[in-house]
Scaffold this motif. Sequence first.
Motif, short mmCIF file in Angstrom:
data_model
loop_
_atom_site.label_atom_id
_atom_site.label_comp_id
_atom_site.label_asym_id
_atom_site.label_seq_id
_atom_site.Cartn_x
_atom_site.Cartn_y
_atom_site.Cartn_z
N GLY A 1 -30.36 44.96 36.04
CA GLY A 1 -29.72 46.09 35.73
C GLY A 1 -28.70 46.51 36.86
N LEU A 2 -29.45 46.41 38.01
CA LEU A 2 -28.88 46.85 39.36
C LEU A 2 -27.66 45.75 39.70
CD1 LEU A 2 -31.80 47.64 41.59
CD2 LEU A 2 -30.06 49.08 40.68
N LEU A 3 -27.82 44.42 39.25
CA LEU A 3 -26.69 43.45 39.56
C LEU A 3 -25.67 43.81 38.67
CD1 LEU A 3 -28.75 40.14 40.04
CD2 LEU A 3 -27.46 41.61 41.58
N ARG A 4 -25.89 44.14 37.20
CA ARG A 4 -24.87 44.33 36.48
C ARG A 4 -23.93 45.63 36.69
NH1 ARG A 4 -24.14 41.63 32.01
NH2 ARG A 4 -25.88 40.16 31.06
N SER A 5 -24.70 46.63 37.30
CA SER A 5 -24.07 47.71 37.78
C SER A 5 -23.11 47.45 39.33
CB SER A 5 -25.12 48.99 38.09
OG SER A 5 -25.73 49.08 36.94
N GLY A 6 -23.42 46.53 40.11
CA GLY A 6 -22.62 46.06 41.29
C GLY A 6 -21.32 45.99 41.11
N THR A 7 -21.02 45.06 39.94
CA THR A 7 -19.39 44.89 40.05
C THR A 7 -18.85 46.23 39.54
OG1 THR A 7 -19.98 44.19 37.76
CG2 THR A 7 -19.75 42.38 39.38
N ALA A 8 -19.32 46.85 38.47
CA ALA A 8 -18.81 48.25 38.24
C ALA A 8 -18.82 49.28 39.15
CB ALA A 8 -19.39 48.90 37.03
N ILE A 9 -19.71 49.18 40.13
CA ILE A 9 -19.65 50.04 41.18
C ILE A 9 -18.37 49.81 42.13
CG2 ILE A 9 -21.07 50.80 43.45
CD1 ILE A 9 -23.49 50.64 41.53
N GLY A 10 -18.39 48.57 42.43
CA GLY A 10 -17.39 48.00 43.40
C GLY A 10 -15.97 48.43 42.81
N ALA A 11 -15.86 48.21 41.44
CA ALA A 11 -14.51 48.40 40.83
C ALA A 11 -14.07 49.88 40.90
CB ALA A 11 -14.60 47.73 39.54
N LEU A 12 -15.07 50.67 40.62
CA LEU A 12 -14.96 52.35 40.56
C LEU A 12 -14.52 52.58 42.10
CD1 LEU A 12 -14.84 54.82 39.25
CD2 LEU A 12 -17.52 55.13 39.85
N ALA A 13 -15.09 52.21 42.98
CA ALA A 13 -14.92 52.49 44.31
C ALA A 13 -13.25 52.02 44.89
CB ALA A 13 -15.86 51.77 45.48
N GLY A 14 -12.97 50.65 44.19
CA GLY A 14 -11.88 50.43 44.35
C GLY A 14 -10.51 51.06 43.90
N THR A 15 -10.76 51.46 42.68
CA THR A 15 -9.88 52.35 41.94
C THR A 15 -9.99 53.50 42.67
OG1 THR A 15 -11.77 52.90 40.39
CG2 THR A 15 -10.20 51.11 39.84
N ILE A 16 -10.93 54.21 43.00
CA ILE A 16 -10.85 55.67 43.79
C ILE A 16 -9.92 55.43 44.83
CG2 ILE A 16 -12.07 57.26 45.07
CD1 ILE A 16 -14.15 57.13 42.86
N TRP A 17 -10.30 54.34 45.72
CA TRP A 17 -9.56 54.08 46.88
C TRP A 17 -7.99 53.83 46.64
CZ3 TRP A 17 -10.18 54.10 52.29
CH2 TRP A 17 -8.95 53.35 52.91
N LEU A 18 -7.73 53.06 45.91
CA LEU A 18 -6.00 52.84 45.33
C LEU A 18 -5.30 54.07 44.78
CD1 LEU A 18 -6.21 49.17 43.68
CD2 LEU A 18 -5.50 49.93 45.86
N ALA A 19 -6.39 54.92 44.21
CA ALA A 19 -5.75 56.25 43.64
C ALA A 19 -5.22 57.07 44.68
CB ALA A 19 -6.71 56.97 42.82
N HIS A 20 -6.15 57.11 45.70
CA HIS A 20 -5.82 57.87 47.15
C HIS A 20 -4.63 56.97 47.93
CE1 HIS A 20 -9.29 60.02 45.78
NE2 HIS A 20 -8.74 61.29 46.36
N PHE A 21 -4.77 55.93 47.79
CA PHE A 21 -3.86 55.05 49.03
C PHE A 21 -3.32 53.82 47.94
CE2 PHE A 21 -7.56 56.65 51.28
CZ PHE A 21 -6.80 57.34 52.49
N PRO A 22 -2.35 54.41 47.26
CA PRO A 22 -1.69 53.15 46.35
C PRO A 22 -1.04 52.29 47.09
CG PRO A 22 -0.37 55.42 46.11
CD PRO A 22 -1.68 55.61 46.98
N LEU A 23 -0.91 50.89 46.40
CA LEU A 23 -0.10 49.70 47.04
C LEU A 23 1.33 50.07 46.75
CD1 LEU A 23 -2.24 47.11 45.67
CD2 LEU A 23 -2.27 47.85 47.95
#
Length: 417
Positions: free
Chosen positions: A261-283
């Motif tokens: 369960g934790l491994l399955r959540s890992g990719t989604a947690i990373g993706a969510l962190a990435g989208t929040i970062w790009l939302a504040h600092f867009p490319l």
Amino acid sequence: MSTDPTGSESFSLPKHPAFQRFWCTRIFSSLSFQMLAVAMGWHIYALTHSAFALGLVGLAQFLPMFALTLVVGHVADTFDRRRIAAICQSLESVAALLFAFGTFGGWISAPVIYVLAACVGAARAFESPAVASLLPAVVPRGQLPKATAWATSANQTAQIAGPALGGLLYGIGPGTVYLACALSFAAAAAAVWSIPLQTKPAVRAPVTLESVFSGIAFIRKEPVILGALSLDLFAVLFGGATALLPIFARDVLHAGPLGLGLLRSGTAIGALAGTIWLAHFPLRNRPGAAMFGGVIAFGLATLVFGLSNQFFVSLLALIVLGASDTISVVVRLSLVQLRTPDEMLGRVSAVNSLFIGTSNQLGEFESGVTAGWWGARPAVLVGGIATITVALLWMKLFPELRLTRSLEKEPELAPAK
């Protein structure tokens, strides 16, 4: 609150009512679908105890999307996209209610689940391009990259919370989770129907064979979009480590069900962190180079995961994998939305949805086949190497994508006199 179409700083994206409703419809719909997927999977396995029957649920949802790709894109470009999304989400709500009634009434069976799953798949085939092509009419053009990142975060949040919530509600009873899905789909329909648009829907065009295939023709003539779509397709196709997580959790990392369960959540947690970062600092500069960097990082993270024998190293690799994949997703969606004329956005988004669905389904199949041939660890390592190789090859095949300086189409230079 200013809604300056130039996308000035006076426009506050997270606080803007139209975007808030768009974000709500994305998260309610995605959350419902994630919960429904968990419930259907548990339910069909409880009825049949067959892994093959479990796989048929996904196939039943995928086939309508594959068959309807060209049709749904033209529909999204011909009619009000809000109405299309609201109708589809309402139909999904009805399907969830039928699941609930069948469960409470005792007449649910495997064939009924397949039929309802196919109905949900058909509705989502129409919903996905309609919602994806709706965003440019909701926010100013200059805010699209940031809005895309925020919208992607809704999907990632649903992927984290949806399976857990679906499993929790299923523990109370399958009918409970189906009722929750029905209510959530209905909330999504209400949210999308209430969105005020900044631009008017495109004028209806007559249906011709040329217009139906025009989305594919447009992508073929745009090397930047073609490169982005095909790069993401093959990166996900070869880098399908997540499909083998049960094997790694049990046989390699010895982590048990909780670890899975934790491994399955890992990719989604990373993706969510990435989208929040790009939302504040867009490319804003060199998005193509950023996309290639993200795909290469995706491949490297896959290699680390395949080599790791330590749970926390593997979990960190999956978090990095999810975050790097987000770069590719946001760049690809932004390029499609900013470089496609509004009157063709539905058809192009439909092809994009097909690329995503195909890569996910075939990626799981490819990972399973190669794992059966060579074992899970070699399959993941080969996939990581293949992903990096594709990225390097695509840098040569699509220099326009690698060298592009902006998400929007750059004006052609006038020939020298």
